[in-house]
Design a protein around this motif. Structure first.
Motif, mmCIF file in Angstrom:
data_model
loop_
_atom_site.group_PDB
_atom_site.id
_atom_site.type_symbol
_atom_site.label_atom_id
_atom_site.label_comp_id
_atom_site.label_asym_id
_atom_site.label_seq_id
_atom_site.Cartn_x
_atom_site.Cartn_y
_atom_site.Cartn_z
ATOM 1 N N LEU A 30 -3.828 -0.206 3.772
ATOM 2 C CA LEU A 30 -2.855 0.112 4.935
ATOM 3 C C LEU A 30 -3.345 -0.689 6.185
ATOM 4 C CD1 LEU A 30 -0.090 1.776 5.388
ATOM 5 C CD2 LEU A 30 -1.758 3.418 6.520
ATOM 6 N N LYS A 31 -4.551 -0.838 6.399
ATOM 7 C CA LYS A 31 -5.160 -1.134 7.335
ATOM 8 C C LYS A 31 -5.451 -2.786 7.341
ATOM 9 C CE LYS A 31 -7.121 2.783 9.587
ATOM 10 N NZ LYS A 31 -8.393 3.396 10.394
ATOM 11 N N PRO A 77 -1.686 -0.894 11.597
ATOM 12 C CA PRO A 77 -1.118 -1.986 11.970
ATOM 13 C C PRO A 77 0.133 -2.610 11.022
ATOM 14 C CG PRO A 77 -3.014 -2.413 11.195
ATOM 15 C CD PRO A 77 -3.052 -0.954 10.942
ATOM 16 N N LEU A 100 2.614 17.130 6.727
ATOM 17 C CA LEU A 100 1.125 17.297 6.452
ATOM 18 C C LEU A 100 0.425 16.302 7.585
ATOM 19 C CD1 LEU A 100 0.865 15.289 3.008
ATOM 20 C CD2 LEU A 100 0.012 17.548 3.455
ATOM 21 N N GLY A 101 1.127 15.711 8.559
ATOM 22 C CA GLY A 101 0.624 15.063 9.675
ATOM 23 C C GLY A 101 0.316 13.576 9.503
ATOM 24 N N THR A 102 0.457 13.129 8.260
ATOM 25 C CA THR A 102 0.324 11.638 7.806
ATOM 26 C C THR A 102 1.286 10.764 8.537
ATOM 27 O OG1 THR A 102 1.637 12.317 5.720
ATOM 28 C CG2 THR A 102 -0.691 12.267 5.601
ATOM 29 N N PHE A 156 -6.204 3.731 -0.061
ATOM 30 C CA PHE A 156 -4.740 3.491 0.528
ATOM 31 C C PHE A 156 -5.137 3.170 2.009
ATOM 32 C CE2 PHE A 156 -0.800 4.226 2.160
ATOM 33 C CZ PHE A 156 -0.805 5.047 2.994
ATOM 34 N N VAL A 157 -5.772 3.912 2.762
ATOM 35 C CA VAL A 157 -5.975 3.426 4.021
ATOM 36 C C VAL A 157 -6.410 2.185 4.274
ATOM 37 C CG1 VAL A 157 -6.904 4.432 6.322
ATOM 38 C CG2 VAL A 157 -6.199 6.103 4.428
ATOM 39 N N PHE A 181 -7.565 8.020 -1.621
ATOM 40 C CA PHE A 181 -6.904 8.064 -0.373
ATOM 41 C C PHE A 181 -7.676 7.083 0.506
ATOM 42 C CE2 PHE A 181 -5.295 9.666 3.314
ATOM 43 C CZ PHE A 181 -6.131 9.809 4.366
ATOM 44 N N TYR A 198 -8.461 6.237 14.128
ATOM 45 C CA TYR A 198 -7.812 7.480 14.979
ATOM 46 C C TYR A 198 -8.071 8.597 14.274
ATOM 47 C CZ TYR A 198 -4.394 10.654 17.611
ATOM 48 O OH TYR A 198 -4.142 11.693 18.188
ATOM 49 N N ALA A 236 0.976 -1.169 0.069
ATOM 50 C CA ALA A 236 0.049 -0.005 -0.086
ATOM 51 C C ALA A 236 0.891 1.192 -0.066
ATOM 52 C CB ALA A 236 -1.002 -0.024 1.222
ATOM 53 N N PRO A 251 -5.110 13.395 9.113
ATOM 54 C CA PRO A 251 -3.947 13.051 8.346
ATOM 55 C C PRO A 251 -4.074 12.762 6.884
ATOM 56 C CG PRO A 251 -4.690 11.269 9.727
ATOM 57 C CD PRO A 251 -5.673 12.445 9.821
ATOM 58 N N LEU A 252 -4.178 13.815 5.925
ATOM 59 C CA LEU A 252 -4.655 13.617 4.586
ATOM 60 C C LEU A 252 -3.527 13.578 3.676
ATOM 61 C CD1 LEU A 252 -7.935 15.610 5.055
ATOM 62 C CD2 LEU A 252 -7.596 13.182 5.434
ATOM 63 N N TYR A 253 -3.387 12.570 2.628
ATOM 64 C CA TYR A 253 -2.513 13.161 1.597
ATOM 65 C C TYR A 253 -3.129 13.863 0.668
ATOM 66 C CZ TYR A 253 0.986 9.742 3.167
ATOM 67 O OH TYR A 253 1.956 9.023 4.017
ATOM 68 N N THR A 254 -3.042 15.349 0.499
ATOM 69 C CA THR A 254 -3.562 16.221 -0.125
ATOM 70 C C THR A 254 -3.613 16.180 -1.600
ATOM 71 O OG1 THR A 254 -1.945 17.808 0.314
ATOM 72 C CG2 THR A 254 -3.883 17.943 1.770
ATOM 73 N N ASP A 255 -2.445 15.288 -2.142
ATOM 74 C CA ASP A 255 -2.488 15.294 -3.526
ATOM 75 C C ASP A 255 -3.341 14.197 -4.210
ATOM 76 O OD1 ASP A 255 0.526 13.000 -4.042
ATOM 77 O OD2 ASP A 255 -1.058 12.973 -2.269
ATOM 78 N N MET A 256 -3.939 13.351 -3.236
ATOM 79 C CA MET A 256 -4.794 12.156 -3.826
ATOM 80 C C MET A 256 -6.419 12.604 -3.854
ATOM 81 S SD MET A 256 -3.237 9.007 -1.429
ATOM 82 C CE MET A 256 -3.520 7.642 -2.301
ATOM 83 N N ARG A 312 1.631 11.864 -9.570
ATOM 84 C CA ARG A 312 0.393 12.796 -9.558
ATOM 85 C C ARG A 312 0.875 14.326 -9.486
ATOM 86 N NH1 ARG A 312 -1.771 8.651 -6.414
ATOM 87 N NH2 ARG A 312 -0.569 9.252 -4.607
ATOM 88 N N PRO A 369 -6.783 12.361 14.394
ATOM 89 C CA PRO A 369 -6.033 13.443 15.266
ATOM 90 C C PRO A 369 -6.636 14.604 15.262
ATOM 91 C CG PRO A 369 -4.720 12.273 13.753
ATOM 92 C CD PRO A 369 -6.073 11.824 13.332
#
Lengths: 234, 325
Positions: free
Chosen positions: B101-102, A84, A74-76, B97-98, B94, B78, A3, B84-89, A14, B80
């Motif tokens: 990821l999870k 996980p 960005l805080g990502t 992706f999450v 996005f 979570y 991912a 927490p965002l990828y602003t280019d997506m 992009r 925050p």
């Protein structure tokens, strides 16, 4: 990890950054190819590689500067570190994405080889060995660039820092000669990037050089893991 | 479901949080209240595994976060303070992706569509996140927390940036989610916390100041129960008559205007004196225009609690100084 790799690779394309990096690399590689091969009708690519080395030192910091700095800004990084997925996989995913961009850049030399092959006989062992050397050395510098990016929120600092390290590696051998000290010469001889890379350009496949660059890569990826995950440790 | 036990986080000599302890049962909605810099976000960051602790223990569904982070993090969604965002997506990419990821094991496209509908972002699914308004960005942040329907949701000031309509919808959504999820949610908007949360933990200066059920909170801190009455009649006689009622401890005149007196009556807690007030006033022919219980408002409570924690902090410092001498 897949991912992270997919996202990072996508992000290079992009925005204009991925295209720009590859375009600039191809542009200069082709200029050198034209200057040193086509205009002399020569199949000897050693001067092309020698000059391209400097472009690599510029390009890699640009590839790696945003890898961790952007996440911090960005805080990502919170998203990644609360998911996980282990820190190691996150770091490796980002490393692979940077390597893929870099390897796409290096493929131009294979094209050069094919052009030479069309007109005469290309020295494939030298060309492929040099590309391997560039890939391995690039991998080591990319891992250093990732580490520096993980230390700062600023992409500019990450870029300049990695540039600085790259140039230091470039002139390390010259400085060692000036120092005129046996110990310094020995130490530099072990850690040298230039000398080891030069072996590849002569078509010499030395496992020690391969191992050295892979070790540097692993070491700095490990440092990056520790740096990225430092706040999460109790 | 969530157990926080003597949690502390220090940055050098500075204690961001000290000995924070509370539990959240399954299906409970806990409100974390506190002034800026109190330690709410720090606590949430440690619970979700982003920050490491200095000492203490956090378990999620029996799994200790610092020992088995992967398993613990699988159970938490979570959001925050800054989403927490990828602003280019784009929004959809996005969330995709999450989702990956999870490692969520659900049909990807359908699940993402469902989450987007729940968060109210289906209409902007193809938009690049950079181009969204703050409110929509907040909603995308909430959507990523909700992906996979994790058993625990940790939301740090989730209604910031939303317009009043969106806030109302969001509160309804949290309440409905609360039935199937365990939620910790921090806010400065006291009315929101009291409306949505089953329990409130107030944190001030890195320490837990109070941990009570929302319904018990005001009662616990308002002291002896009080009633305010608005009666037509002369103040002196009315007060005198009220003081004679059994259980009345004190009467305070709030205002007197055009023959109407407003009085605050403090009474013993085990007696309901309202019927007696009616009987006595009716006998003396003083009409009761208004009568109601006084409950300490959450604002007053919050100010009281956080002020008292600051005072105790100042006293400790002063004692410390004297101690040094």
């Amino acid at each position: 990890m897949a991912a992270v790799l997919k996202r990072e690779l996508g992000s290079y394309f992009r925005s204009p950054i991925g295209y720009t990096i590859i375009a600039i690399f191809y542009f200069f590689a082709n200029i050198f190819f034209n200057m040193y091969c086509l205009s002399y009708n020569s199949g000897n690519m050693s001067s092309v590689f020698k000059n391209t080395f400097l472009i690599v030192l510029f390009i890699i910091p640009i590839i790696t500067m945003k890898t961790f700095s952007e996440d911090k800004k960005l805080g990502t990084d919170k998203l990644l570190l609360t998911s996980p997925v282990s820190t190691g996989r996150i770091v490796f995913g980002k490393y692979l994405s940077a390597m893929i961009i870099y390897v796409i850049c290096l493929l131009i030399f294979v094209v050069h080889g094919l052009i030479i092959e069309y007109f005469s006989t290309a020295q494939w062992s030298v060309i492929l060995c040099t590309v391997l050397g560039l890939a391995l050395m690039g991998s080591a510098i990319i891992s250093i660039g990732l580490f520096i990016s993980s230390l700062t929120e600023s992409q500019v600092i990450a870029c300049v820092g990695t540039l600085g390290v790259g140039f230091f590696l470039y002139i390390m051998d010259v400085l060692a000669n000036l120092a005129n000290n046996a110990i310094v010469s020995y130490v530099v001889g072990v850690f040298t990037f230039i000398q080891r890379f030069s072996n590849f350009t002569l078509g010499i496949f030395n496992p020690a050089d391969v191992l050295y660059f892979l070790s540097v890569t692993c070491l700095f990826l490990w440092f990056t893991m520790k740096s990225f995950g430092k706040n999460s440790r109790s | 479901m969530i157990e926080v036990s003597k949690l502390s986080k220090a940055y050098g000599k500075l204690n961001a949080i000290q000995d924070i302890s509370f539990t959240v049962d399954e299906g409970e909605i806990l409100g974390l209240l506190g002034p800026n810099g109190a330690g709410k976000s720090t606590t949430m960051n440690i619970i979700t595994g982003y920050l490491g602790k200095t000492s203490g223990k956090v378990t999620i569904d029996g799994i200790e976060v610092s020992e088995k982070p992967k398993e613990a993090k699988k159970k938490v969604g979570y959001l925050p303070e800054i989403p927490p965002l990828y602003t280019d997506m784009t929004v959809e990419k996005f969330l995709g992706f999450v989702f990956d990821l999870k490692g969520i094991e659900l049909p990807k496209k359908e699940h993402i569509a469902e989450i987007m509908k729940t968060a109210g972002i289906s209409n902007v699914s193809g938009r690049i996140i950079k181009n969204l308004s703050k409110g929509y960005k907040q909603r995308v942040g909430f959507a990523q927390a909700l992906l996979g329907y994790p058993p625990v949701l940790v939301l740090d000031e989730p209604t910031v940036g939303l317009d009043p309509n969106q806030i109302i919808e969001f509160r309804k959504l949290i309440k409905s989610l609360g039935k199937k999820h365990t939620i910790i949610f921090s806010s400065h908007i006291l009315s929101e916390v009291s409306e949505i949360c089953d329990r409130i933990v107030v944190i001030s200066q890195g320490k837990v100041v109070t941990d009570e059920k929302t319904s018990d909170l005001a009662q616990k801190f308002s002291g002896a129960p009080k009633i305010v009455v608005d009666i037509q009649g002369p103040s002196a006689e009315v007060c005198q008559a009220l003081r004679e009622i059994e259980g009345v401890l004190k009467t305070e005149l709030i205002s007197e205007e055009n023959g109407e007196v407003k009085i605050r009556i403090t009474h013993k807690s085990n007696i309901d004196i309202r019927q007696n007030i009616f009987t006595v006033m009716a006998a003396k022919n003083y009409p009761i225009l208004e009568m109601g219980k006084v409950e300490l408002s959450l604002e007053e409570l919050y100010l009281q609690l956080t002020a008292s924690s600051e005072n105790s902090q100042n006293n400790t410092e002063k004692t410390g100084k004297r101690g040094k001498k």
